[in-house]
Write a protein that holds these residues in place. Structure first.
Motif, PDB file in Angstrom:
ATOM      1  N   GLY A   1     -34.876 -22.884  -3.145  1.00 45.57           N
ATOM      2  CA  GLY A   1     -34.828 -21.328  -3.600  1.00 45.57           C
ATOM      3  C   GLY A   1     -35.008 -21.362  -5.012  1.00 45.57           C
ATOM      4  O   GLY A   1     -35.748 -20.522  -5.576  1.00 45.57           O
ATOM      5  N   SER A   2     -34.522 -22.339  -5.651  1.00 42.33           N
ATOM      6  CA  SER A   2     -34.504 -22.251  -7.026  1.00 42.33           C
ATOM      7  C   SER A   2     -35.915 -22.532  -7.537  1.00 42.33           C
ATOM      8  O   SER A   2     -36.529 -22.224  -8.568  1.00 42.33           O
ATOM      9  N   ALA A   3     -36.518 -23.502  -6.866  1.00 39.85           N
ATOM     10  CA  ALA A   3     -38.015 -24.010  -7.122  1.00 39.85           C
ATOM     11  C   ALA A   3     -38.943 -22.554  -6.971  1.00 39.85           C
ATOM     12  O   ALA A   3     -39.836 -22.485  -7.567  1.00 39.85           O
TER      13      ALA A   3
ATOM     14  N   LEU B   1     -31.483 -11.326 -11.385  1.00 39.52           N
ATOM     15  CA  LEU B   1     -31.676 -11.739 -10.004  1.00 39.52           C
ATOM     16  C   LEU B   1     -30.760 -12.784  -9.669  1.00 39.52           C
ATOM     17  O   LEU B   1     -30.455 -13.631 -10.252  1.00 39.52           O
ATOM     18  N   LEU B   2     -29.998 -12.616  -8.476  1.00 42.44           N
ATOM     19  CA  LEU B   2     -29.137 -13.326  -7.674  1.00 42.44           C
ATOM     20  C   LEU B   2     -29.608 -13.629  -6.281  1.00 42.44           C
ATOM     21  O   LEU B   2     -29.558 -12.602  -5.622  1.00 42.44           O
ATOM     22  N   PHE B   3     -29.842 -14.687  -6.162  1.00 43.20           N
ATOM     23  CA  PHE B   3     -30.158 -15.165  -4.626  1.00 43.20           C
ATOM     24  C   PHE B   3     -28.888 -15.998  -4.029  1.00 43.20           C
ATOM     25  O   PHE B   3     -28.446 -16.952  -4.631  1.00 43.20           O
ATOM     26  N   VAL B   4     -28.595 -15.191  -3.026  1.00 39.72           N
ATOM     27  CA  VAL B   4     -27.236 -15.522  -2.180  1.00 39.72           C
ATOM     28  C   VAL B   4     -27.528 -16.187  -1.018  1.00 39.72           C
ATOM     29  O   VAL B   4     -28.104 -15.223  -0.031  1.00 39.72           O
ATOM     30  N   ASP B   5     -27.405 -17.524  -0.861  1.00 43.72           N
ATOM     31  CA  ASP B   5     -27.895 -18.020   0.662  1.00 43.72           C
ATOM     32  C   ASP B   5     -26.421 -18.629   1.087  1.00 43.72           C
ATOM     33  O   ASP B   5     -26.820 -19.583   1.991  1.00 43.72           O
ATOM     34  N   VAL B   6     -25.264 -18.194   0.920  1.00 44.37           N
ATOM     35  CA  VAL B   6     -24.109 -18.536   1.768  1.00 44.37           C
ATOM     36  C   VAL B   6     -23.492 -17.619   2.074  1.00 44.37           C
ATOM     37  O   VAL B   6     -23.156 -16.536   1.383  1.00 44.37           O
ATOM     38  N   ARG B   7     -23.372 -17.728   3.406  1.00 43.70           N
ATOM     39  CA  ARG B   7     -22.687 -16.463   3.996  1.00 43.70           C
ATOM     40  C   ARG B   7     -21.345 -15.866   3.713  1.00 43.70           C
ATOM     41  O   ARG B   7     -20.912 -14.681   3.389  1.00 43.70           O
TER      42      ARG B   7
ATOM     43  N   VAL C   1     -30.651 -10.849  -3.495  1.00 45.49           N
ATOM     44  CA  VAL C   1     -31.185 -11.024  -2.364  1.00 45.49           C
ATOM     45  C   VAL C   1     -30.455 -11.942  -1.671  1.00 45.49           C
ATOM     46  O   VAL C   1     -30.193 -13.092  -1.926  1.00 45.49           O
ATOM     47  N   LEU C   2     -29.901 -11.398  -0.329  1.00 45.52           N
ATOM     48  CA  LEU C   2     -29.009 -12.052   0.595  1.00 45.52           C
ATOM     49  C   LEU C   2     -30.105 -12.674   1.829  1.00 45.52           C
ATOM     50  O   LEU C   2     -30.522 -11.695   2.500  1.00 45.52           O
ATOM     51  N   ASP C   3     -29.753 -13.938   2.278  1.00 45.16           N
ATOM     52  CA  ASP C   3     -30.737 -14.586   2.943  1.00 45.16           C
ATOM     53  C   ASP C   3     -29.945 -14.717   4.375  1.00 45.16           C
ATOM     54  O   ASP C   3     -28.714 -14.900   4.479  1.00 45.16           O
TER      55      ASP C   3
ATOM     56  N   LEU D   1     -41.366 -14.231  -1.539  1.00 46.24           N
ATOM     57  CA  LEU D   1     -40.494 -12.957  -2.200  1.00 46.24           C
ATOM     58  C   LEU D   1     -39.612 -13.131  -3.326  1.00 46.24           C
ATOM     59  O   LEU D   1     -39.845 -12.377  -4.118  1.00 46.24           O
ATOM     60  N   LEU D   2     -39.038 -14.227  -3.155  1.00 46.00           N
ATOM     61  CA  LEU D   2     -38.261 -14.637  -4.639  1.00 46.00           C
ATOM     62  C   LEU D   2     -39.132 -14.885  -5.640  1.00 46.00           C
ATOM     63  O   LEU D   2     -38.730 -14.527  -6.722  1.00 46.00           O
ATOM     64  N   ALA D   3     -40.304 -15.433  -5.524  1.00 47.28           N
ATOM     65  CA  ALA D   3     -41.120 -15.831  -6.575  1.00 47.28           C
ATOM     66  C   ALA D   3     -41.616 -14.370  -7.152  1.00 47.28           C
ATOM     67  O   ALA D   3     -41.812 -14.118  -8.394  1.00 47.28           O
TER      68      ALA D   3
END
Length: 187
Positions: A56-58, A111-117, A137-139, A34-36
């Motif tokens: 995630g960055s990959a 685009l900002l992927f946030v993977d820290v609660r 995108v919050l995971d 989804l991120l890609a």
């Protein structure tokens, strides 16, 4: 339904680092794909808050168009160095050492992927990091059939806040029976 077996080379390298480091909470392939896909629609600067081993960055890098820039920060200096090694030949990825606030200098993000609660709870700070039309995108949410969302007997106020904040058009997506994420577009 099964996911395609092949993953991009950078993702494979990040997953290998995760295995070697015993890092078991890496970005799921469903979230990564989804991120890609989202990254493919973005220009400018993309970011990941919560680098870990760089999975995630990959995924972001695998989908980002030419000219997009991806930044991520890792607090652990040793892990940061290892992740920098994964991306040594990826011209579009910059890995810095420090907490997530070092990335503020690169904002605004498309685009900002946030993977820290803990960071997700800072909705005002994160909203200010996104450009208009930017996507967060919050995971790592646990699905809840209730509203307000209940997890471990308590209201999930972070999820509730993101899904009701008027600055965003947001949706929760189930990515696996035991996992969901939020996609929030800045109005």
């Amino acid at each position: 339904m099964s996911a395609p077996a092949e993953v991009p080379e950078l993702v494979a390298r990040a997953l290998d680092l995760s295995r070697r480091r015993g890092f078991i909470t890496s970005t799921r392939s469903e979230t990564g794909r989804l991120l890609a896909a989202l990254a493919a629609s973005r220009t400018g600067t993309l970011a990941e808050l919560g680098t870990g081993c760089g999975v995630g960055s990959a995924w972001l890098s695998s989908g980002a168009p030419k000219g997009a820039h991806i930044v991520t920060a890792e607090l652990d200096p040793g892990l940061s160095k290892d992740v920098q090694g994964i991306f040594h030949d990826a011209e579009n990825v910059e890995v810095t050492c420090g907490d997530w606030t070092v990335l503020e200098q690169y904002a605004p993000f498309s685009l900002l992927f946030v993977d820290v609660r803990e960071v997700m709870a800072s909705i005002d700070l994160l909203a200010d990091l996104l450009e208009p039309g930017g996507i967060a995108v919050l995971d790592d949410f646990v699905p809840s059939p209730f509203w307000p969302p209940i997890v471990d007997g308590q209201v999930d106020t972070v999820r509730e806040q993101w899904l009701t904040d008027e600055r965003f058009a947001a949706v929760e997506m189930l990515i696996d029976p035991d996992a969901s994420l939020i996609i929030a577009t800045r109005r």
